[in-house]
Design a protein around this motif. Structure first.
Motif, mmCIF file in Angstrom:
data_model
loop_
_atom_site.group_PDB
_atom_site.id
_atom_site.type_symbol
_atom_site.label_atom_id
_atom_site.label_comp_id
_atom_site.label_asym_id
_atom_site.label_seq_id
_atom_site.Cartn_x
_atom_site.Cartn_y
_atom_site.Cartn_z
ATOM 1 N N ILE A 94 0.774 -1.053 -0.073
ATOM 2 C CA ILE A 94 0.095 -0.079 0.105
ATOM 3 C C ILE A 94 0.897 1.348 -0.054
ATOM 4 O O ILE A 94 1.898 1.462 0.492
ATOM 5 N N ASN A 95 0.210 2.359 -0.393
ATOM 6 C CA ASN A 95 1.423 3.577 -0.635
ATOM 7 C C ASN A 95 0.873 4.259 0.642
ATOM 8 O O ASN A 95 0.181 4.033 1.476
ATOM 9 N N ARG A 97 -0.376 7.452 1.265
ATOM 10 C CA ARG A 97 -1.424 7.921 1.358
ATOM 11 C C ARG A 97 -2.517 6.913 2.027
ATOM 12 O O ARG A 97 -3.213 7.149 3.080
ATOM 13 N N GLN A 98 -2.407 5.669 1.659
ATOM 14 C CA GLN A 98 -3.322 4.591 2.120
ATOM 15 C C GLN A 98 -2.913 4.334 3.447
ATOM 16 O O GLN A 98 -3.511 4.068 4.412
ATOM 17 N N LYS A 99 -1.548 4.366 3.848
ATOM 18 C CA LYS A 99 -0.993 4.028 5.265
ATOM 19 C C LYS A 99 -1.499 4.931 6.081
ATOM 20 O O LYS A 99 -2.107 4.573 7.172
ATOM 21 N N VAL A 101 -4.245 6.923 5.790
ATOM 22 C CA VAL A 101 -5.688 6.774 6.063
ATOM 23 C C VAL A 101 -6.077 5.563 6.928
ATOM 24 O O VAL A 101 -6.788 5.736 7.902
ATOM 25 N N LEU A 102 -5.559 4.357 6.856
ATOM 26 C CA LEU A 102 -5.411 3.231 7.550
ATOM 27 C C LEU A 102 -5.207 3.614 9.248
ATOM 28 O O LEU A 102 -5.868 3.256 9.878
#
Length: 144
Positions: A94-95, A97-99, A101-102
């Motif tokens: 995951i990129n 930004r996704q990290k 958000v998580l």
């Protein structure tokens, strides 16, 4: 020398070192600490700093947080949270930004469930029963 309350840490380190099939000298060299100092840690005679524990953990390829808990530097609950965050941040699938958000979602769930926030404030449990009326009772669900 009087034994400090780090015996379980020393025993755990010795067990991990033997599992990794490393001699005391090999681990000391890999961790960048002296052989006598590491021996004293294993025998419960010295309480290492967080930095030394991190170096030893890296050399043993184990979680530094586990050593921090054993040494009394970190609370068990804190370790679980840190390990969860570390797994998310280390995931190559995951990129960034996704990290982020998580991690935001994870933190919001922790707050919702009444766990401490990053700044150490304790939050209250959120009602899962539904909205409350002015007198504090649970409101009736809307009829459809």
């Amino acid at each position: 020398m009087a034994s400090l309350n780090v015996g379980s840490l020393g025993e755990y380190l010795r067990e991990q070192r033997r599992t990794a099939q490393l001699s005391l000298r090999q681990l000391a060299d890999a961790a960048g600490v002296s052989n006598p100092y590491l021996s004293q840690i294993e025998r419960g005679l010295r309480k290492p700093s967080a930095e030394v524990l991190q170096q030893v953990a890296k050399a043993l390829r184990i979680s530094a947080e586990t050593l921090y808990v054993r040494a009394g530097i970190l609370d068990e609950r804190d370790r679980d949270e840190l390990e969860t965050r570390a797994v998310i941040l280390a995931d190559p699938s995951i990129n960034e930004r996704q990290k982020a958000v998580l991690l935001q979602i994870y933190e919001s769930f922790r707050k919702e469930n009444g766990f401490e926030t990053e700044d150490g404030a304790v939050t209250e449990d959120t009602d899962v029963e539904g909205p409350r009326t002015a007198d504090g009772s649970v409101a009736d669900p809307p009829s459809h």
